[in-house]
Design an enzyme around this catalytic site. Sequence first.
Site, short mmCIF file in Angstrom:
data_model
loop_
_atom_site.label_atom_id
_atom_site.label_comp_id
_atom_site.label_asym_id
_atom_site.label_seq_id
_atom_site.Cartn_x
_atom_site.Cartn_y
_atom_site.Cartn_z
N ASP A 238 2.92 68.50 8.06
CA ASP A 238 3.04 69.94 7.79
C ASP A 238 4.02 70.10 7.63
O ASP A 238 5.19 69.25 7.85
CB ASP A 238 2.24 70.32 9.59
CG ASP A 238 2.09 71.94 9.50
OD1 ASP A 238 2.25 72.25 8.17
OD2 ASP A 238 1.77 72.43 10.97
C1 BGC Z 1 0.80 75.28 9.15
C2 BGC Z 1 0.47 74.98 7.74
C3 BGC Z 1 0.37 75.73 6.68
C4 BGC Z 1 1.94 75.49 5.68
C5 BGC Z 1 1.69 75.67 4.89
C6 BGC Z 1 2.71 75.83 8.49
O1 BGC Z 1 3.58 76.35 9.40
O2 BGC Z 1 1.09 75.08 10.33
O3 BGC Z 1 -0.98 75.15 8.54
O4 BGC Z 1 -0.80 75.31 5.78
O5 BGC Z 1 2.77 75.75 6.89
O6 BGC Z 1 2.08 77.52 4.68
#
Ligand code: BGC
Length: 746
Positions: A238
């Site tokens: 993530d």
């Molecule tokens: C989130 C993810 C997301 C990623 C990219 C993170 O803050 O937890 O679900 O895909 O950012 O935007």
Amino acid sequence: MKITQKDREKAECLLKELTLKEKLNIIHGTGLFHTGAVERLGIPAVYMSDGPMGVRKEMKDDAWEACGNTEDYVTYLPCNSAIASTWNRELAYACGQELGEEARGRGKDVILAPGINIKRSPLGGRNFEYMSEDPYLTAQQCVPLIQGIQENDVAACVKHYALNHQEYRRLWVNVEVSERALREIYLPAFEAAVKQANVLSVMGGYNLFRGVRCCENGYLLDEILRKEWGFEGVTISDWGGILRTKESAQVGMDVEMSIYNNFDEYFFANPLEEAVERGEIAMEKVDEKVRRMLTVMSALHMLGGERKSGCYNTAAHRDVALQTARESVILLKNEEQRLPISKEKTKKLLVIGQNADRVYSNGGGSSEIKALYEISPLAGLKALLGGNTKVDYVRGYYVPELASQDEKWQESSLKETGVLGEETHKNPASGMDDGRLAMGVNGQVDLRDGQVAEPEILTEEIRQKRFELLQEAVQMAATYDEVIFVGGLDHNYDVENQDRRDMKLPYGQEEVIEAVLAANPNTVLVMMAGSPVEMGSFKDKAKAIVWQWYAGMEGGTALAEVLLGDINPSGKLPETIPFTHTDCSAHCIGTFGDKDETEYKEGIYVGYRYYDTKQVPVAFCFGHGLSYTEFAYRDIQAVPMEKDGAGVKVSCLVKNTGMRDGKEVVQLYVAAPNSAVDRPAKELKGYEKVWLQAGEEKLVEFELGKEAFSYYDENRKCFYVQPGEYQIMLGASAMDIRLVGSVKLR
Ligand code: BGC
């Protein structure tokens, strides 16, 4: 889409040609949403995009700012909770096809979806991005969704692996859960995504599990995901989920994505190069990651061969959004056949409530999108009723203007001060004494990563506004043929990086609902939200209550069609609506959202498994959802199948006994009444959605494999079926069981 021997060979071939620097380029972000290319070998960058409800707007490469173009408007799909509440696998597949085709159309290689964490508490800020409290329903709906996406030469990326259930302190919370609950509740959807849907990528969660960060977690990433399930795809952190080089490099975490624009300083960039050169990380570890990335790229036809081009904003895509929205609306209550509202008889309709006149696609966190358009409930009603009905709207309740959203929220929400912030990033050796790192300078932690919603502040001005709006609504409510109240939550509450404080309706809605119901007891209530709200105070007084999720660009159309009877509702709750959050096992047995240690003491008793077994009354139970017609069930048969010893064939007849055509979701639950170990009262193990014309009867059949009867045996370290008698229950919800059969397993 399956990885083939050819893909493996192609990856192997290219791997041999790469220098260390080139290898590292492939496994970390060199832009906020893409990895690096190796042009001399024809290896392109891998472009990724959020998210579950559509392809996210185009972001700048090195700043958390939208590009601000006009070409990134897209089809806005119903959220995952809505897809789950259709209980319709074909629609999930169609949504997947649509999402994959749009992602490809927008030039993406990986779509960061679907979210498949189990909804453990109604307060989780990202619940709307997830499907259900039940592992079977989540698995069944996510598999076709992923298959649909990947048919377009785009990788799905299931998230967030694993146990990522709260936003509060999302980077620091450590989850303790029994092995049995892990296996029975929290992992099955991920396992199905890997084994049944051949998902090509998995996103590692921010949180810790048993003291180890998910992105450093060898048990999750190597033992379970790769060795047990045979996952051959790629794992992606993530954004900002990797916080140390060695610890993440030596486990099966393949690609580092983050929120910073100092791309060379990413842990899998220069620091990893140095670690390899110092001999602290074996080259083979880097090779494994690169090999997996190249294999996935080959499977996506990025390394040669014909690749699908995709497309976006087509009429067919909008139709998928509409069909799905239609089947996701849930009729919770309908006394005296209050609904549907007659189009012909209604000359004057009053719509009350700000949720009727708002759009949702542009909120919620990383799942925000730029919808090509979004039909609000009010627009949907007006469009369908046309000029013969006068539709008036009043706000009913007052939503204070929020300070405008910081465009860079995603960056600032994950950046911590002191040793936890950019410094850490620049100097990966600093302050990292355990999996959780040092707690900031002077032990101070910046709490920006994940909050709990602030309580509402009631200023005199707000009180006054609320009073005026309520008076207006009440006075008008008595004078209209029909009144529809549309309330619920919004993305001030259903939002990434913030959990809710409680299940109460915000903005003083409860008072408005009660007053309006007193003025006009026929008022129809619509609750629009991404997670359950308290309805105890008005649930018995209202004659009709309808539930709608954030239902995509055609959500307002679908809602109007249901309210006005053009569509017979067929959605069923994919999660329980308890009276209040303290009734939920995550809160009354386990802990949720108040500290860094979260103990899932409730074990396997999540959602209806708890309410049902411990007989805790709920507002609306799992699987509940009414229709404008009635269905009768008869003649259950449950016959063990010879072929694998523990399989069972189940069938029954379901008849539409009402006057309207409609769809019923026949739900199959299994109970193990004489079990030697603790088992829930019943567990969902099958469902079929059937279309029945008025008066029509159909045979509904299920085949249960032996896993339908098994539990995870911590001593044997595997799923186990205890011989003996099992009950098979067929019904219209977890609490509306119509037929019970039994079967003996040897
Ligand atoms: C989130 C993810 C997301 C990623 C990219 C993170 O803050 O937890 O679900 O895909 O950012 O935007």
